[in-house]
Design a protein around this motif. Structure first.
Motif, PDB file in Angstrom:
ATOM      1  N   LEU A 100       0.912  -1.643   0.158  1.00 53.27           N
ATOM      2  CA  LEU A 100      -0.007  -0.094  -0.031  1.00 53.27           C
ATOM      3  C   LEU A 100       0.859   1.063  -0.056  1.00 53.27           C
ATOM      4  N   ILE A 101       2.230   1.177   0.458  1.00 55.05           N
ATOM      5  CA  ILE A 101       2.807   2.575   1.284  1.00 55.05           C
ATOM      6  C   ILE A 101       4.166   2.657   0.174  1.00 55.05           C
ATOM      7  N   GLY A 102       4.596   1.549  -0.091  1.00 54.72           N
ATOM      8  CA  GLY A 102       5.566   1.150  -1.173  1.00 54.72           C
ATOM      9  C   GLY A 102       6.779   1.027   0.439  1.00 54.72           C
ATOM     10  N   GLY A 103       8.031  -0.292  -1.069  1.00 48.19           N
ATOM     11  CA  GLY A 103       8.782  -0.559  -0.008  1.00 48.19           C
ATOM     12  C   GLY A 103       9.425  -0.979  -1.531  1.00 48.19           C
ATOM     13  N   GLY A 104       9.835  -2.512   0.101  1.00 44.05           N
ATOM     14  CA  GLY A 104      10.368  -3.736  -0.408  1.00 44.05           C
ATOM     15  C   GLY A 104      11.592  -4.039   0.322  1.00 44.05           C
ATOM     16  N   GLY A 105      12.107  -4.893  -0.829  1.00 40.56           N
ATOM     17  CA  GLY A 105      13.875  -5.313  -0.216  1.00 40.56           C
ATOM     18  C   GLY A 105      14.690  -4.318  -1.392  1.00 40.56           C
ATOM     19  N   ALA A 106      15.770  -4.631  -1.823  1.00 34.24           N
ATOM     20  CA  ALA A 106      16.344  -3.911  -2.634  1.00 34.24           C
ATOM     21  C   ALA A 106      16.042  -2.712  -3.433  1.00 34.24           C
ATOM     22  N   ARG A 107      14.898  -3.147  -3.909  1.00 36.67           N
ATOM     23  CA  ARG A 107      14.792  -2.473  -5.176  1.00 36.67           C
ATOM     24  C   ARG A 107      13.158  -2.144  -4.801  1.00 36.67           C
ATOM     25  N   LEU A 108      13.464  -0.209  -4.227  1.00 32.73           N
ATOM     26  CA  LEU A 108      12.444   0.446  -3.966  1.00 32.73           C
ATOM     27  C   LEU A 108      11.034   0.520  -4.591  1.00 32.73           C
ATOM     28  N   ARG A 109       9.836  -0.047  -4.382  1.00 32.94           N
ATOM     29  CA  ARG A 109       8.613   0.329  -5.509  1.00 32.94           C
ATOM     30  C   ARG A 109       7.962   1.329  -4.747  1.00 32.94           C
TER      31      ARG A 109
END
Ligand SMILES: [Zn+2]
Length: 496
Positions: A237-246
């Motif tokens: 919903l907000i964004g983020g994730g692992g190495a690749r921030l989406r």
């Protein structure tokens, strides 16, 4: 032999130029990628190898080192595949390296040597330092939205090397144009038996911005509309994730609408993440690898039942206890609810409305069957008045300008003062009510100080009791202890 190729990588929603240096030397055969590649970027080696062999070129039995500069920047995704393969063939002298001058390459390679689209082509093309960019045909249309960029599209590595050897003869680009595949938009005339709900929608539409974030949502000329499922995680919903921030759903809804159906079914911890982006119009996601700011200026629209069984407290059919209904309504925190400009209870439509057999039962006005185009014309007028004030929508007016652009009549001032004193209106709510009242006046084509009627209408559109009967006490406390009502509730708000 050394070859250097221009490309770009995505960090958040921004593109950054990358120089791919490929060095081929005698020695033990091997292939290394250095310069902070992530896992999918390291896999480029295997895709490039298969693509080169499938295209009829030879894989050098030499020592190959690929450096991705600047080395301090993390490179994510498969978008560097094409640059690595082209650089490798040039460094191995399978075609002249000078033909790479003035060109940048962005694309993922298939094992058969075909070129595939990569996400974020728009910021990637904007970031490259070379005047001409080579992309997959599927990305060409999006790439051409970058002003000043010369875009070339080839379907495969083999075709590309053929052109580079010849020095001319680029394939024709796919025809330009907007996305013709959009399904027809639903029409407001299809909303039956909900005259009040439509009024709220109308005011909410005025607060919406009609811009477009091409990189996030593709090339549709329609503002984005995102409706994530209530099982969505905070990261999605907000964004983020692992190495690749989406970017998350809120950023994909940038300049459009984020619709949260069954609002009470979203976990409270996920919903409360929305509070900061709603205030600031952007969200900053921090991870160990990087901190990225994503734009998130969206109109939030939400809907929920008054109770879990969905019977909305109808006598006979609703089995929920008073306590269960209160618990259900309490899942939405007071501060989040306070950020909705418009909160409307939607009554159950009458049978005659649904079957289209009568007009008498519900419509307080003759506007029940207005089409979208009729409403849009009114909205357009109100939009123009907002733009005369220097904003896209009244919701964007800063608090310090309200006294100037939305002065209150004596009656309106007394009404608001009374609501503030008896705790039925919060300080944040006061400014929001004035902005909505200004929009109400704009829609009615009225100028001058806001009248009592304008303010009353705005107050009715943010009824505090929408999620429950009101007990005594300060505004927020009351909302957190509210009891559920027996009607379906819809909240709609534009927070920018
Ligand atoms: Zn129920």
């Amino acid at each position: 032999m050394l070859a250097t190729v221009s490309s770009a990588t995505l960090v958040g929603v921004d593109g950054h130029p990358v120089v791919v240096e490929v060095h081929v030397s005698n020695g033990l055969p091997g292939f290394r990628v250095v310069g902070l590649p992530d896992a999918s970027c390291r896999e480029s080696r295997d895709r490039a190898r298969a693509a080169i062999i499938s295209s009829g070129f030879s894989w050098p039995q030499k020592r190959v080192t690929v450096n991705l500069a600047p080395t301090g920047l993390r490179k994510a995704g498969p978008g560097l595949d094409l640059a690595i393969a082209v650089g490798l063939l040039a460094a191995d002298e399978q075609f002249p390296a000078r033909s790479l001058q003035g060109l940048a390459f962005i694309g993922e390679l298939g094992l058969d040597g075909s070129l595939r689209r990569v996400p974020g082509v728009l910021p990637l093309v904007a970031a490259v330092c070379e005047p001409t960019v080579v992309v997959a045909p599927a990305c060409a249309q999006e790439a051409r939205f970058v002003e000043g960029a010369v875009v070339r599209a080839v379907s495969s590595l083999k075709a590309l090397v053929g052109v580079l050897k010849m020095g001319s003869g680029w394939p024709e680009l796919p025809p330009a144009g907007c996305n013709q595949d959009d399904p027809p938009a639903p029409d407001l005339a299809e909303v039956r038996g909900q005259p009040f709900g439509r009024q709220a929608l109308e005011v909410a539409k005025i607060h919406s911005a009609a811009g477009l974030e091409l990189a996030a949502i593709g090339l549709s000329l329609r503002p984005p509309f995102r409706s994530p499922h209530h099982s969505s995680s905070a990261v999605s919903l907000i964004g983020g994730g692992g190495a690749r921030l989406r970017p998350g759903e809120i950023s994909c809804a940038h300049c459009g609408v984020l619709f949260l159906d069954e609002l009470a079914e979203f976990p409270g911890s996920v919903l409360d993440n929305l509070r900061q982006p709603l205030e600031e119009g952007r969200v900053v996601v921090c991870r160990a690898s990087a901190a990225v700011a994503f734009p998130a200026r969206f109109m939030l629209v939400a809907a929920m039942n008054a109770c879990r069984c969905g019977a909305d407290g109808s006598p006979g059919s609703c089995q929920c206890t008073e306590a269960a209904r209160a618990r259900y309504a309490n899942r939405i925190s007071g501060p989040l609810l306070d950020r909705f400009d418009l909160r409307v209870r939607v009554r159950r439509p009458e049978v005659e409305d649904l079957l289209g057999t009568g007009e008498v039962t519900s419509a307080p006005t003759a506007a029940t069957r207005e089409t979208t185009s009729v409403v849009a014309a009114r909205v357009g007028i109100a939009r123009r008045r907002a733009s005369e004030r220097g904003v896209r929508a009244n919701a964007e007016l800063p608090a310090w300008r309200l006294e100037e652009v939305a002065p209150l009549s004596g009656g309106a001032r007394r009404l608001l003062e009374q609501r503030l004193r008896d705790g039925r209106l919060s300080a944040r709510g006061l400014d929001r009510v004035r902005r909505v009242a200004l929009t109400v006046a704009d829609l009615a084509g009225q100028e001058g100080a806001l009248s009592e009627e304008h303010v009353l209408f705005a107050l009715a559109l943010r009824a505090p009791e929408v999620l429950g009967a009101v007990a005594k006490g300060p505004f927020l406390e009351r909302r957190q202890s509210h009891r559920a009502t027996d009607t379906r509730a819809i909240g709609a708000g534009d927070d920018r």
